[in-house]
Design an enzyme around this catalytic site. Structure first.
Site, PDB file in Angstrom:
ATOM      1  CE  LYS A 181      -3.377   2.229   2.724  1.00  0.00           C
ATOM      2  NZ  LYS A 181      -4.270   2.229   3.819  1.00  0.00           N
TER       3      LYS A 181
ATOM      4  CD  GLU B 177       9.242  -6.090   7.108  1.00  0.00           C
ATOM      5  OE1 GLU B 177       8.984  -4.903   6.786  1.00  0.00           O
ATOM      6  OE2 GLU B 177       8.951  -6.334   8.427  1.00  0.00           O
TER       7      GLU B 177
ATOM      8  N   GLY C  91      -5.028  -1.714   4.976  1.00  0.00           N
ATOM      9  CA  GLY C  91      -4.207  -2.960   4.438  1.00  0.00           C
ATOM     10  C   GLY C  91      -4.855  -4.176   4.680  1.00  0.00           C
ATOM     11  NE  ARG C  92      -6.405  -3.652  10.940  1.00  0.00           N
ATOM     12  CZ  ARG C  92      -5.568  -2.629  10.873  1.00  0.00           C
ATOM     13  NH1 ARG C  92      -4.393  -2.320  10.232  1.00  0.00           N
ATOM     14  NH2 ARG C  92      -6.178  -1.325  11.686  1.00  0.00           N
TER      15      ARG C  92
ATOM     16  CD  GLU D 146      -1.604  -4.297  11.329  1.00  0.00           C
ATOM     17  OE1 GLU D 146      -0.496  -4.338  11.367  1.00  0.00           O
ATOM     18  OE2 GLU D 146      -2.269  -4.247  10.200  1.00  0.00           O
TER      19      GLU D 146
ATOM     20  CG  HIS E 168      -4.208 -36.246  16.566  1.00  0.00           C
ATOM     21  ND1 HIS E 168      -4.713 -37.506  17.506  1.00  0.00           N
ATOM     22  CD2 HIS E 168      -5.094 -35.889  15.729  1.00  0.00           C
ATOM     23  CE1 HIS E 168      -5.580 -37.889  16.697  1.00  0.00           C
ATOM     24  NE2 HIS E 168      -6.157 -36.975  15.710  1.00  0.00           N
TER      25      HIS E 168
ATOM     26  CE  LYS F  10       5.732  -0.648  10.081  1.00  0.00           C
ATOM     27  NZ  LYS F  10       4.643  -0.147   9.141  1.00  0.00           N
TER      28      LYS F  10
END
Ligand code: F6P
Length: 517
Positions: free
Chosen positions: A193, A199, A251-252, A337, A368, A477
């Site tokens: 965005k 990253e 973004g999400r 978030e 399990h 950040k």
């Protein structure tokens, strides 16, 4: 939420009868706590709520004017107050004429779908004219989790190029994606965005170098999905390969924007439209259904009740569908978030706490691994089973066994079992919800995802927080940039920090390690 309303709701949870008794005294709870909407059968009847509490919760949603907030969101009000932005993801799947935001965004998705279909049919090729056979999406958070989850979930509808996802700054992620892949037939999608995320930009740069090593017109092999077109163009993305969306899409919440481009490449524009149609159907349901029959409202009230009123700190989302295995990771960002915030928009502390910790793993694998704790541990963990009525068509018997396990686990959690030997006793009264999609189709998945988007938003409104900002990610950040500088220069200047010894240790050990690029 008003403190008095909160307290009165909290009081109603005291002395609540156990689930077994609640079913005994009111067998009709399996009707009023079950709803069918937009291809989803939702059974909330094994949640710790009785009629009185439920009605009070519904009333609190009405007082909080959830429906009013929805309408404001859809008409473009500034709902993201700390960033001064509208919240427009719903407009992306609405008819262009339905709102000014939808009008603004119309055309963006059409361009993305046309490009994706061009890639799929071989009309859009790499420099040498060969069709793209591999798409690598480089993005993180909302620019990765949604498309990655959906691409995996709808893998049976995929008939285009292979689509891979790279998110981690750890070089292993990109290394793995590039392994055995030919630059000539590879298209890299830089999804960001902001087009600034550390990253993503680092991995994109490395992918560009990899491409440049064999393809001089590297930009023919790159697409961007971003709301910062200028940054993407400056980086070298070609104008006709730059897919834009507006900054009023969080973004999400960006899955229904051009961030869905990798999904379009995998399943095609028409199937992506089906996914959007499912979302839109749920949007319509969310604004039109009465609160007590409204799936996102019911879902949000139950999740909020569990965390804020019952004080259960976590919720386990367990997809009993192998293809939905990335759903918990996607929901972690969407819910945590959005709602992991201690203060409301009024600056006061959130009553009853904020977001629960969301975690999960596919069933039956989890049975399990951690189900022992769910059944007999000291912490109560509300469970959300997510499955499908229709099988994949390859092994119907296995599907029946899958569903049998959902039903058995939900029963065991709620009913428990007494035994004269304490270690064989199951306390029971452990809440769970069962969500059953008609099938794992683009349409039903779209409904499910829109339901979760709305539920997270409604939970935020109940808490009085702004679900659409994420200031909590900023500090880390900033400190990472400082630490990276110190590592690069080999000196850490601020010796007052708690991490100074660790940083120094790494700086000194790094000098002794072999260096790769
Ligand atoms: O760090 C958090 C975050 O800003 C998320 O909200 C977002 O989805 C992610 O980073 C990626 O951001 P972008 O799409 O701008 O690269």
């Amino acid at each position: 939420m008003d403190a008095e309303v909160f307290q009165s709701l909290k009081n109603l949870t005291h002395g609540l009868a156990p689930l077994v008794e609640l079913f005994h005294t009111d067998p009709s709870r399996s009707q009023w706590l079950t709803v069918d909407a937009c291809g989803i059968h939702a059974d909330f009847s094994r949640q710790r709520v009785n009629k009185g509490l439920y009605e009070a919760l519904i009333h609190s949603a009405d007082i909080a004017d959830i429906q009013g907030s929805f309408k404001k969101m859809m008409t473009g009000d500034i709902m993201n107050v700390t960033e001064g932005r509208a919240v427009g993801h719903v407009a992306l799947r609405a008819a262009a004429a339905s709102s000014p935001l939808a009008q603004q965004a119309s055309g963006q998705l059409q361009r993305a779908k046309a490009l994706a279909d061009g890639v799929r049919w071989g009309a859009v090729t790499g420099t040498t004219g060969k069709p793209f056979t591999t798409i690598i999406n480089i993005g993180i958070g909302g620019s990765d989790l949604g498309p990655a989850m959906v691409t995996r979930a709808l893998r049976r509808f995929a008939n285009g190029p292979v689509v891979k996802f790279v998110s981690n700054i750890d070089a292993a992620d990109l290394d793995e994606a590039l392994h055995g892949v030919q630059p000539e037939t590879t298209l890299i999608v830089v999804s960001s965005k902001t087009f600034t995320t550390l990253e993503t930009m680092h991995n994109a740069e490395r992918a560009r170098q990899w491409m440049q090593a064999s393809i001089s017109n590297w930009a023919d092999h790159f697409v961007a999905a971003t709301s910062h077109a200028e940054a993407a163009l400056n980086w070298g993305i070609q104008k006709d390969r730059c897919l834009e969306f507006f900054d009023w899409v969080g973004g999400r919440f960006s899955l229904s924007s051009v961030i869905g481009f990798p999904v379009m490449c995998a399943i095609g524009g028409d199937q992506f439209d089906e996914f959007l149609a499912g979302m839109s159907e749920m949007d319509h349901h969310a604004v039109t259904a009465s609160s007590e029959r409204n799936l996102p409202v019911m879902h949000a009230l139950i999740w909020w009740m569990n965390s804020a009123l019952h004080s259960f700190p976590t919720v386990a989302v367990l997809p009993y569908s192998h293809d939905l295995s990335r759903l918990p990771a996607y929901l972690q960002q969407l819910v945590m978030e959005s709602n992991g915030k201690s203060v409301g928009v009024d600056g006061h502390s959130v009553l009853g706490g904020s977001s629960p910790v969301v975690w999960g793993e596919s069933g039956t694998n989890g049975q399990h691994a951690f189900f022992q704790m769910l059944h007999q541990g000291t912490q109560v963990v509300p469970v959300e089973f997510v499955t499908t009525a229709a099988s994949l068509g390859t092994d119907d018997e296995a599907h029946d066994l899958l569903i049998a396990n959902v039903i058995a686990q939900s029963e065991a959690l709620a009913a428990g079992r007494t035994n004269s030997e304490p270690h064989k006793s199951f306390e029971g009264n452990r809440p769970s919800t069962v969500l059953v999609l008609d099938e794992l189709s683009p349409r039903c998945l779209g409904s499910l995802i829109a339901m979760y988007e709305h539920s997270a938003t409604i939970q935020g409104w109940l808490m009085g927080i702004n679900s659409f900002d994420q200031w909590g990610v900023e500090l880390g950040k900033i400190l990472a940039v400082n630490a990276a500088k110190a590592i690069a220069f080999g000196v850490s200047e601020d010796d007052q920090t708690m991490t100074h010894p660790l940083l120094n240790w790494y700086i000194s050990i790094r000098k002794k390690l072999p260096r790769n690029q």
